[in-house]
Design an enzyme around this catalytic site. Structure first.
Site, PDB file in Angstrom:
ATOM      1  NE  ARG A 126     -39.516 137.297  86.399  1.00 30.30           N
ATOM      2  CZ  ARG A 126     -39.352 138.117  85.362  1.00 30.30           C
ATOM      3  NH1 ARG A 126     -40.389 138.576  84.705  1.00 30.30           N
ATOM      4  NH2 ARG A 126     -38.140 138.482  85.005  1.00 30.30           N
ATOM      5  CD  GLN A 173     -36.163 143.357  85.060  1.00 31.97           C
ATOM      6  OE1 GLN A 173     -36.383 142.852  86.147  1.00 31.97           O
ATOM      7  NE2 GLN A 173     -36.718 142.922  83.943  1.00 31.97           N
ATOM      8  CG  ASP A 324     -34.956 139.571  77.419  1.00 30.96           C
ATOM      9  OD1 ASP A 324     -34.849 138.906  78.465  1.00 30.96           O
ATOM     10  OD2 ASP A 324     -35.191 140.791  77.407  1.00 30.96           O
TER      11      ASP A 324
HETATM   12  C1  S3P Z   1     -34.766 144.409  81.076  1.00 30.78           C
HETATM   13  C2  S3P Z   1     -33.716 143.767  81.662  1.00 30.78           C
HETATM   14  C3  S3P Z   1     -33.515 142.310  81.603  1.00 30.78           C
HETATM   15  C4  S3P Z   1     -34.387 141.668  80.523  1.00 30.78           C
HETATM   16  C5  S3P Z   1     -35.788 142.196  80.543  1.00 30.78           C
HETATM   17  C6  S3P Z   1     -35.786 143.688  80.300  1.00 30.78           C
HETATM   18  C7  S3P Z   1     -34.873 145.874  81.211  1.00 30.78           C
HETATM   19  O1  S3P Z   1     -33.877 141.745  82.841  1.00 30.78           O
HETATM   20  O2  S3P Z   1     -34.401 140.266  80.672  1.00 30.78           O
HETATM   21  O3  S3P Z   1     -36.588 141.578  79.571  1.00 30.78           O
HETATM   22  O4  S3P Z   1     -35.659 146.494  80.472  1.00 30.78           O
HETATM   23  O5  S3P Z   1     -34.155 146.433  82.050  1.00 30.78           O
HETATM   24  P1  S3P Z   1     -32.830 141.599  84.058  1.00 30.78           P
HETATM   25  O6  S3P Z   1     -32.504 142.933  84.575  1.00 30.78           O
HETATM   26  O7  S3P Z   1     -33.561 140.754  85.084  1.00 30.78           O
HETATM   27  O8  S3P Z   1     -31.654 140.884  83.465  1.00 30.78           O
END
Ligand code: S3P
Length: 447
Positions: A126, A173, A324
């Site tokens: 990733r 994130q 998700d």
């Molecule tokens: C999350 C943000 C999302 C989500 C992940 C949890 C978080 O990811 O898909 O399961 O807790 O900030 P992305 O920031 O890559 O969209």
């Protein structure tokens, strides 16, 4: 590599009763990280005790905070204060977790320590550059495999500086990593998001005493300002139940005829409830009861009854609020009458698996026609009795693909197998027993 554990979801009788799904994964990671950065004793209840979060707990401990489990879901964290993290003695292994690893990169990036981040085969595929590159603005530097892949060695800034950054993709994130980095950078940093994403970091930072202000922008986005060299104070965190885990029993109850269940204390933050809205538009009987405030978040009990579903078109602007939940929605769409159109799903390509490809391949394996689009898919619903099932779905180390297709098996004509149920432990270790308690039937497959 742990052994693979194949499993099948079997045609099941009506699901009945109530259940409490585990604590919210996003909030659990953040509670441990902020607890580790704060001064004093943070007490957490309802923490999700799944592999992803336990890896974050270990990492916070490796940076020098005291992290102690006191009982089921009850944890206390004695933090070091912002800027007090020390160099870990070993490599940090985040297992399957993008959230744990990316948020921890942000949290250490402005402290002069070095750490090595790695994870399982899925996490090592990733992209980490989306976090590592902007962390350079704060003075951090890194070394990664080509393509910004783990293992990553991150050197926190010797002399951190504040930053002004526009997050280029819809990612909580990335936004959160930047906000956490800003905590130890002198001055005021500004993080802008053009698309709204889950705001648990902002809420929790405010609860821990950070100086943080959120300014709505005319474009619909937000500019978040945060003051560095922050003094975070320990807080109490009651973690609500995870709507992304609730998605599976909820969809199961909609598609298994005669079902009627109640899911208690589920987080209802509007940045997380896009699936509930979409399923309601499809004709799902989903009722929120006893909606209330708990620990700065909306929560409520969700009553679900089996329903005749119709296909729908998911508005692309809703995608971040259910990012998700597409594996679960795809299952509901398979049992609906008519097509369900999902677009704007580019981010699904970089989840625990290429989730768009994994969903499409799984649907086809189970006899559900689906059209692949560049940024999404159209699922041709077969109606309540029309999903053939059968086959074995490749989960690609993705817990949500595993849970979604087991759920499909509960109402399909033939059982639906998955190649590996072990991956479910990353987010929902009690999935089989909780679903079994409601009436779902699963069958182990000799390996
Ligand atoms: C999350 C943000 C999302 C989500 C992940 C949890 C978080 O990811 O898909 O399961 O807790 O900030 P992305 O920031 O890559 O969209």
């Amino acid at each position: 590599m742990p052994e693979r554990r194949p499993l099948k979801g079997l045609h099941s009788p009506a699901l009945r009763g109530w259940a409490t799904v585990p604590g919210d994964k996003s909030i659990s990671h953040r509670a441990l990280i902020l607890g580790g950065l704060a001064l004093g004793e943070t007490r957490i209840t309802g923490l999700l005790e799944a592999e992803d979060v336990l890896n974050t707990a270990n990492a916070v401990r490796a940076f020098g905070a005291q992290v102690v489990r006191q009982g089921p879901g009850a944890w206390k964290v004695n933090g070091t204060g912002v800027g007090g993290w020390r160099r870990p003695e070993d490599v940090l292994d985040f297992g399957n977790s993008g959230t744990g690893s990316r948020l921890m990169m942000g949290a250490m990036a402005t402290t002069p320590v070095t750490a090595v981040f790695t994870g399982d085969a899925s996490l090592r595929r990733r992209p980490m550059g989306r976090v590592l590159e902007p962390l350079k603005l704060f003075g951090a530097s890194y070394d990664a495999r080509p393509g910004g892949l783990m293992p990553v060695t991150l050197h926190g800034a010797g002399q951190a500086i504040c930053a002004d950054y526009i997050v280029p993709m819809a990612s909580a994130q990335v936004k959160s990593a930047m906000l956490l980095a800003a905590l130890n950078a002198p001055g005021r940093s500004r993080i802008t998001q053009n698309v709204l994403t889950r705001d648990h970091t902002e809420r929790m930072l405010a609860a821990f005493g950070a100086e943080i202000a959120v300014e709505p922008l005319p474009s619909g986005g937000e500019a978040i300002s945060i003051t560095g060299e922050a003094e975070l104070k320990a807080a109490s965190v009651a973690v609500p139940r995870d709507p992304s885990s609730a998605a599976f029993p909820l969809v199961a109850a909609l598609v298994v005829p005669g079902s009627d269940i109640l899911l208690k204390d589920v987080l209802l933050n509007p940045r997380r409830t896009g699936l509930f809205e979409t399923l309601r538009e499809m004709g799902g009987t989903i009722e929120v009861r006893d909606e209330r405030e708990s620990g700065g978040e909306r929560v409520g009990d969700i009553a679900v009854r089996a329903s005749a579903l119709n296909g729908t078109k998911v508005p692309p602007e809703r995608v971040p609020d259910m990012i998700d939940e597409f594996p679960a929605l795809a299952v509901a769409a398979a049992f609906a009458e008519g097509p369900t159109v999902m677009r704007g799903l580019d981010e699904l390509r970089v989840k625990e698996s290429d989730r768009l490809a994994a969903i499409i391949a799984g649907l086809r394996e189970a006899g559900v026609p689906v059209q692949e689009l560049e940024d999404g898919m159209v699922v041709e619903g077969r109606g309540p009795d029309g999903v053939p099932g059968g086959g074995t779905i490749a989960t690609h180390m993705d817990h949500r693909i595993a849970m979604a297709f087991l759920t499909m098996g509960l109402a399909a004509r033939d059982p639906v197998g998955i190649d590996d149920a072990a991956t479910i432990a990353t987010s929902f270790p009690d999935f089989e027993s909780l679903m079994g308690g409601l009436g779902a039937i699963f069958e182990s497959v000799a390996g």
